[in-house]
Design a protein around this motif. Structure first.
Motif, mmCIF file in Angstrom:
data_model
loop_
_atom_site.group_PDB
_atom_site.id
_atom_site.type_symbol
_atom_site.label_atom_id
_atom_site.label_comp_id
_atom_site.label_asym_id
_atom_site.label_seq_id
_atom_site.Cartn_x
_atom_site.Cartn_y
_atom_site.Cartn_z
ATOM 1 N N MET A 1 18.745 -4.061 10.663
ATOM 2 C CA MET A 1 17.776 -4.734 9.821
ATOM 3 C C MET A 1 17.420 -6.207 10.122
ATOM 4 S SD MET A 1 17.086 -2.643 7.400
ATOM 5 C CE MET A 1 16.499 -4.466 6.481
ATOM 6 N N GLN A 2 18.202 -6.994 11.524
ATOM 7 C CA GLN A 2 17.872 -7.618 11.831
ATOM 8 C C GLN A 2 16.096 -7.468 12.825
ATOM 9 O OE1 GLN A 2 20.851 -9.931 13.179
ATOM 10 N NE2 GLN A 2 21.986 -10.259 10.916
ATOM 11 N N GLU A 3 16.534 -6.549 13.526
ATOM 12 C CA GLU A 3 15.283 -5.798 14.666
ATOM 13 C C GLU A 3 14.336 -5.432 13.692
ATOM 14 O OE1 GLU A 3 16.244 -3.497 17.559
ATOM 15 O OE2 GLU A 3 17.722 -4.515 18.625
ATOM 16 N N ILE A 4 14.657 -4.518 12.995
ATOM 17 C CA ILE A 4 13.610 -4.197 11.503
ATOM 18 C C ILE A 4 12.667 -5.468 11.133
ATOM 19 C CG2 ILE A 4 13.017 -2.646 9.993
ATOM 20 C CD1 ILE A 4 15.447 -1.333 9.743
ATOM 21 N N GLY A 5 13.025 -6.633 10.610
ATOM 22 C CA GLY A 5 12.787 -7.678 10.679
ATOM 23 C C GLY A 5 11.771 -7.908 10.746
ATOM 24 N N HIS A 6 12.186 -8.091 12.817
ATOM 25 C CA HIS A 6 11.273 -8.752 13.567
ATOM 26 C C HIS A 6 10.296 -7.931 13.533
ATOM 27 C CE1 HIS A 6 14.028 -12.412 14.797
ATOM 28 N NE2 HIS A 6 15.025 -11.566 15.332
ATOM 29 N N ALA A 7 10.499 -6.617 13.763
ATOM 30 C CA ALA A 7 9.242 -5.231 14.155
ATOM 31 C C ALA A 7 8.040 -5.876 12.644
ATOM 32 C CB ALA A 7 10.259 -3.871 14.154
ATOM 33 N N TYR A 8 9.029 -5.429 12.197
ATOM 34 C CA TYR A 8 7.789 -5.763 10.308
ATOM 35 C C TYR A 8 6.965 -6.735 10.424
ATOM 36 C CZ TYR A 8 7.020 -4.768 5.596
ATOM 37 O OH TYR A 8 5.670 -4.300 4.306
ATOM 38 N N TYR A 9 7.505 -7.883 10.950
ATOM 39 C CA TYR A 9 6.819 -9.303 10.936
ATOM 40 C C TYR A 9 5.994 -8.719 12.341
ATOM 41 C CZ TYR A 9 5.002 -13.805 11.082
ATOM 42 O OH TYR A 9 3.969 -15.660 10.718
ATOM 43 N N THR A 10 5.896 -8.075 13.786
ATOM 44 C CA THR A 10 5.086 -8.380 14.426
ATOM 45 C C THR A 10 4.191 -6.666 14.599
ATOM 46 O OG1 THR A 10 7.303 -8.194 15.804
ATOM 47 C CG2 THR A 10 5.503 -7.353 17.489
ATOM 48 N N VAL A 11 4.400 -6.073 13.278
ATOM 49 C CA VAL A 11 3.285 -4.702 13.318
ATOM 50 C C VAL A 11 2.480 -5.602 12.416
ATOM 51 C CG1 VAL A 11 2.796 -2.691 12.400
ATOM 52 C CG2 VAL A 11 4.937 -3.104 14.021
ATOM 53 N N TYR A 12 3.201 -5.796 11.395
ATOM 54 C CA TYR A 12 2.179 -6.483 10.163
ATOM 55 C C TYR A 12 1.360 -7.794 10.175
ATOM 56 C CZ TYR A 12 3.740 -1.484 8.855
ATOM 57 O OH TYR A 12 3.161 -0.539 9.284
ATOM 58 N N LYS A 13 2.225 -8.802 10.339
ATOM 59 C CA LYS A 13 2.250 -10.081 9.999
ATOM 60 C C LYS A 13 2.111 -10.827 9.330
ATOM 61 C CE LYS A 13 0.373 -10.345 14.572
ATOM 62 N NZ LYS A 13 1.587 -9.443 15.760
ATOM 63 N N LYS A 14 3.539 -9.887 8.513
ATOM 64 C CA LYS A 14 3.699 -10.598 6.903
ATOM 65 C C LYS A 14 5.739 -10.496 7.232
ATOM 66 C CE LYS A 14 0.514 -9.290 4.361
ATOM 67 N NZ LYS A 14 -0.730 -7.905 3.318
ATOM 68 N N SER A 15 5.700 -10.813 6.487
ATOM 69 C CA SER A 15 7.893 -10.886 6.533
ATOM 70 C C SER A 15 7.891 -9.718 5.221
ATOM 71 C CB SER A 15 8.335 -12.280 6.652
ATOM 72 O OG SER A 15 8.679 -12.313 4.823
ATOM 73 N N LEU A 16 9.172 -9.175 6.157
ATOM 74 C CA LEU A 16 9.488 -8.208 5.221
ATOM 75 C C LEU A 16 10.700 -8.677 3.812
ATOM 76 C CD1 LEU A 16 10.466 -4.575 5.222
ATOM 77 C CD2 LEU A 16 12.500 -5.997 5.994
ATOM 78 N N GLY A 17 11.223 -9.478 3.837
ATOM 79 C CA GLY A 17 11.590 -10.215 3.090
ATOM 80 C C GLY A 17 10.329 -10.686 1.129
ATOM 81 N N ASP A 18 9.334 -11.224 1.725
ATOM 82 C CA ASP A 18 7.982 -11.458 0.702
ATOM 83 C C ASP A 18 7.151 -10.323 0.586
ATOM 84 O OD1 ASP A 18 8.819 -14.154 1.775
ATOM 85 O OD2 ASP A 18 6.319 -13.857 3.070
ATOM 86 N N GLU A 19 7.541 -8.960 1.024
ATOM 87 C CA GLU A 19 6.099 -8.328 0.897
ATOM 88 C C GLU A 19 7.859 -7.670 -0.367
ATOM 89 O OE1 GLU A 19 2.827 -7.071 1.760
ATOM 90 O OE2 GLU A 19 3.530 -5.757 3.793
ATOM 91 N N ILE A 20 8.621 -7.015 0.224
ATOM 92 C CA ILE A 20 10.157 -7.033 -0.728
ATOM 93 C C ILE A 20 9.610 -7.604 -2.324
ATOM 94 C CG2 ILE A 20 12.279 -6.493 -1.667
ATOM 95 C CD1 ILE A 20 12.649 -5.568 1.160
ATOM 96 N N SER A 21 10.291 -9.294 -2.023
ATOM 97 C CA SER A 21 9.334 -9.302 -3.197
ATOM 98 C C SER A 21 8.505 -9.614 -4.097
ATOM 99 C CB SER A 21 9.882 -11.288 -2.665
ATOM 100 O OG SER A 21 10.595 -11.555 -2.523
#
Length: 323
Positions: free
Chosen positions: A125-145
């Motif tokens: 999950m930590q790696e997925i979070g980094h990848a998410y930010y790299t690809v979308y320039k948004k934090s996964l947590g913010d998007e889920i929120s």
């Protein structure tokens, strides 16, 4: 160093005598020729691990000056294209993209969100979070929120942050204490203390939770799943039930997801592709065994009767055999 994306029960193993430049050249020919040679593409990409495919993609870029995934997208179509692109995508990036798709457009695909967030380890999950930010320039947590709310959101965010304990050691005293807290939070009171369920189910390790659920049955004379169904509702209930099932038997949980995706009229390719690709180097052999137990027929035969063409051939190769 052992990859956090590789387990012992996968269907796809490192290809012996692997040569990325030979593979890249064969793929170039398969794509460049008149008409695409799908057979070659399928046999190379399904017989190499993801780590090996990344090396092929690097070589391909060096020879062709283009990204392999872009050429596959340009050359293939339909569900076959989606599956082949998934195979050449690094695991963390693949999961990040699956999460994005689950939250895109109108309506959220909560089942996909739940499946990904409950079956990935904290490190993944930590790696997925980094990848998410790299690809979308948004934090996964913010998007889920922004896509979810209430107790469901709170629990997803703990999982998305990769905060679950990963140790294999179990603590019997803690299991008894947590079981009592869960009992006091639900069955024993008027109304439910959702936070107690969230904290214990989202933070404790799976082996620890298994022991806690045994203790819970001793205290309450009820199975934790029945209590969750009686006390909670909606997506929050679905999420906690998924956690219980993953703690008890993750391959069985994923086999049930595949069974639902393949049965009846029409196929849920989004789910099928995700599980087949993401578990192919981790526990797909166990998922196959659980699928057979659950349905009475093999995953291989379900894919055969439900899909066709190059898409079918690729899925069957990933499946790796009939049971």
């Amino acid at each position: 160093m052992a990859s956090i994306w590789v387990g012992k029960r996968g269907t796809i193993r490192d290809y012996p005598g692997f040569n990325p430049s030979v593979d890249a050249e064969a793929i170039r020919k398969a794509i460049r020729g008149i008409g695409t040679d799908e057979k070659t593409l399928i046999s190379i990409l399904t017989e190499r691990t993801n780590a090996q495919r990344q090396l092929i993609a690097k070589e391909y870029q060096a020879i062709c000056g283009k990204e392999l995934k872009d050429d596959l997208k340009g050359d293939l179509s339909g569900h076959f294209k989606g599956l082949m692109v998934a195979l050449v995508t690094p695991p963390a990036v693949f999961d990040a993209k699956q999460l994005k798709k689950s939250m895109k457009g109108t309506g959220t695909n909560e089942d996909a969100l739940i499946e990904i967030l409950t079956t990935r380890t904290s490190k993944q999950m930590q790696e997925i979070g980094h990848a998410y930010y790299t690809v979308y320039k948004k934090s996964l947590g913010d998007e889920i929120s922004s896509e979810t709310s209430g107790d469901f959101r709170k629990a997803l965010l703990i999982l998305a942050n990769g905060r679950r304990d990963e140790s294999l050691k179990v603590d019997e005293q803690l299991a008894r204490k947590d079981a009592q807290i869960l009992y006091n939070a639900g069955e024993k009171r008027w109304g439910t203390d959702e936070d107690a369920f969230t904290d214990i189910l989202c933070l404790r390790s799976f082996p620890q939770l298994k022991l806690t659920f045994d203790e819970y049955r001793n205290i309450s004379q009820k199975d934790i799943e029945d209590s969750i169904k009686g006390e909670l509702s909606g997506h929050f209930e679905d999420l906690l039930l998924a956690i219980v099932r993953c703690a008890r038997n993750m391959p069985a949980f994923l086999a049930e997801r595949l069974y639902q995706a393949l049965k009846g009229a029409g196929t849920d390719e989004f789910t099928v592709n995700r599980i087949m690709v993401s578990r192919s180097e981790i526990d797909l052999l166990d998922i196959r065994a659980e699928f057979k137990k659950l349905s009475g027929y093999s995953l291989y035969s379900a894919i055969k009767s439900d899909t066709s063409g190059d898409y079918e051939s690729t899925l069957l190769k990933i499946c790796g055999g009939d049971d």
